[in-house]
Design an enzyme around this catalytic site. Structure first.
Site, PDB file in Angstrom:
ATOM      1  CD  GLU A 119      57.605  14.139  44.272  1.00  0.00           C
ATOM      2  OE1 GLU A 119      58.835  14.666  44.028  1.00  0.00           O
ATOM      3  OE2 GLU A 119      56.628  14.754  43.735  1.00  0.00           O
ATOM      4  CD  GLU A 130      54.060  17.122  46.551  1.00  0.00           C
ATOM      5  OE1 GLU A 130      54.759  17.796  45.669  1.00  0.00           O
ATOM      6  OE2 GLU A 130      54.683  16.547  47.805  1.00  0.00           O
TER       7      GLU A 130
HETATM    8  C1  BG6 Z   1      57.622  17.678  44.540  1.00  0.00           C
HETATM    9  C2  BG6 Z   1      57.697  17.431  46.309  1.00  0.00           C
HETATM   10  O1  BG6 Z   1      58.900  17.288  44.032  1.00  0.00           O
HETATM   11  O2  BG6 Z   1      57.086  18.777  44.115  1.00  0.00           O
HETATM   12  C3  BG6 Z   1      57.721  18.907  46.796  1.00  0.00           C
HETATM   13  O3  BG6 Z   1      57.329  16.444  46.818  1.00  0.00           O
HETATM   14  C4  BG6 Z   1      58.203  20.089  46.064  1.00  0.00           C
HETATM   15  O4  BG6 Z   1      58.422  18.657  47.854  1.00  0.00           O
HETATM   16  C5  BG6 Z   1      57.203  20.009  45.017  1.00  0.00           C
HETATM   17  O5  BG6 Z   1      58.270  21.173  46.705  1.00  0.00           O
HETATM   18  C6  BG6 Z   1      57.775  21.209  43.920  1.00  0.00           C
HETATM   19  O6  BG6 Z   1      59.033  20.973  43.416  1.00  0.00           O
HETATM   20  P1  BG6 Z   1      60.021  22.422  43.409  1.00  0.00           P
HETATM   21  O7  BG6 Z   1      61.346  21.790  43.046  1.00  0.00           O
HETATM   22  O8  BG6 Z   1      59.239  23.335  42.535  1.00  0.00           O
HETATM   23  O9  BG6 Z   1      60.007  22.833  44.822  1.00  0.00           O
END
Ligand code: BG6
Length: 476
Positions: A168, A376
């Protein structure tokens, strides 16, 4: 009724994490500080001052965590390596204790037939390099990043097939250099595009080097992909949608996959004086470091309007966990976000849109003709631990089920999907939202300030995903 294709044999049913969010042990065994170790301790930067000093103590409990993964039948585990655990000062001689930790983790995964997916960079820049030359703002980072990556390539080439280069870059650097919400907390668009260009060069250089060291491996960046939707078919909304798609998505994806910036966005930034300095040789570097697959972190779609664009600012972070508190954001004259009335949202106002994932996968496959790995996808929510050590996260099961169904639709549409890594395996530290915003299949008993016993508790979603994996996606 359409007959869907089955998930392919060998599909990587996975789950993901990142070093700072799970490991803890922030100064153990010779590790140096990362920019997050320093930033999260500054007053007012994170939810209730939460930080990753202990996180969920994966550094000391990884064997227990991998045993839970094995019980679940997980096929892949995506984790990141902490650069300052390997190079406390960012460069020089590697810290053997750091390498040994990841070697133990990788060996334990392999012993349980779990494919390691190794992320090289998930935001935890060595503080030493930030102090010395400003991290991503200086081209010296390219050689230092390469030295760090080659150390990992040489050590783990025989054990790790799937590698993620930068996680990201788009989201992290937007926060770091435009919104001021990630370290080094700068709010300057020119510096943002400059740092982002250097990160592209580092990414491409490392991919080119990877080919020599890990000839049988596959590598790609993970992109935070929020596909753009137009607010309506009004031409002004369509244009705003095109502007957003080009500046928030193609700016990264085209550069990774084609080795060049998209034209209209580059023209606009040249006019505003914010375009990066593209030196002779840069475009060759970019075009010689194209990825094998696109990693996608998918959480939501974003919807754009071309109405009332004056005075809008780029700020769309909700750290409250209260619905309806995220302001509209955008770039004056180009685009502005608006709520999509056709989708539900999470408590952090993230659109819950499984069809958007199908659209995302198809846009990637058609435009770039590359395989995709979902690195993810998941739902951050408040979870309740109830009597008998149970967590009834039916809302998470519903979210994941719908998104896995969207994957199957996309596969049936012709997308080559390598795997699906849910975010996350255990609960983790959400960078700005503390420990209250939970994502895991496994609940970890701690909160923002009290680490309690860090006990691992299987949520209902753990048992659900186990069946999905066992049936290779036939039972959802
Ligand atoms: C992504 C990241 O932005 O989304 C993760 O790669 C992150 O590290 C995930 O935890 C969820 O985002 P957030 O802000 O809800 O933790």
């Amino acid at each position: 009724h359409r007959k869907l294709k089955a998930f392919p044999a060998g599909f990587l049913w996975g789950a993901a994490s990142a070093a700072y969010q799970v490991e803890g042990a922030w100064d153990a065994d010779g590790k140096g500080p990362s920019v997050w170790d320093v930033f999260a301790k500054l007053p007012g930067k994170t939810f209730q001052g939460s930080n990753g000093d202990v996180a969920v103590d994966h550094y000391h409990r990884f064997a227990e965590d991998v045993a839970l993964m094995a019980e679940m039948g997980l096929k892949a585990y995506r984790f990141s390596v902490s650069w300052p655990r390997i190079f406390p000062q960012g460069r020089g001689e590697p810290n053997e204790a750091g390498l040994a930790f990841y070697e133990h983790l990788i060996d334990t995964l392999i012993a349980h037939h779990i494919e390691p997916v190794l992320t090289l960079y998930h935001w935890d820049m060595p503080q030493a390099l930030q102090d010395e030359y400003g991290g991503w703002e200086d081209r010296r980072i390219i050689a230092d990043f390469e030295h760090y990556c080659v150390t990992l390539f040489q050590r783990f080439a025989g054990k790790v097939k799937y590698w993620v280069s930068l996680n990201e870059q788009n989201y992290n650097l937007t926060n770091a250099y435009q919104l001021g919400t990630h370290p080094p907390a700068v709010e300057d668009r020119k510096r943002f595009f400059a740092a982002n260009h250097i990160a592209f060069l580092a990414n491409a250089s490392v991919i080119a080097t990877f080919r020599r060291h890990v000839p049988n491996g596959l590598i790609g960046p993970s992109f935070a992909y929020s596909p753009a939707y137009p607010g309506s078919s009004a031409p002004a909304d369509m244009l705003a949608f095109e502007n957003a798609e080009e500046l928030t998505n193609h700016w990264w994806l085209d550069t990774y996959c084609f080795g060049r910036y998209p034209q209209a966005a580059l023209t606009w930034l040249t006019e505003t004086g914010e375009a990066p300095d593209i030196l002779p040789g840069d475009l060759e570097i970019l075009s010689q470091g194209l990825p094998d697959f696109v990693g996608v972190n998918y959480y939501q779609t974003l919807t754009y309007t071309g109405n009332a664009l004056d005075g809008v600012t780029l700020q769309r972070i909700n750290t409250t966990g209260q619905k309806g508190t995220t302001p509209a954001s955008g770039i004056p004259g180009l685009y502005k976000t608006m709520a999509n009335p056709f989708v539900e949202t999470s408590n952090w106002d993230w659109a819950i849109d499984p069809t958007g994932l199908r659209i995302a996968l198809r846009r990637l496959a058609s435009r770039y003709a590359l395989p995709v790995m979902i690195t993810e996808n998941g739902l951050g929510e408040f979870d309740q631990l109830v009597a008998g050590d149970r967590v009834h996260d039916d809302y998470r099961i519903a979210y994941l089920k719908a998104h896995v169904e969207a994957c199957q639709q996309a596969i049936s549409d012709g997308v080559q999907l390598l795997g699906y890594c849910a975010w996350s395996f255990t609960d983790i530290l959400s960078w700005l939202n503390g420990y209250q915003k939970r994502y895991g299949f496994v609940y970890v008993d701690r909160d923002e300030r009290d680490t309690r016993d860090l006990r691992r508790i299987r949520k209902d979603s753990f048992h659900w995903y186990k069946k999905v994996i066992a049936s290779n996606g036939e039972i959802l």
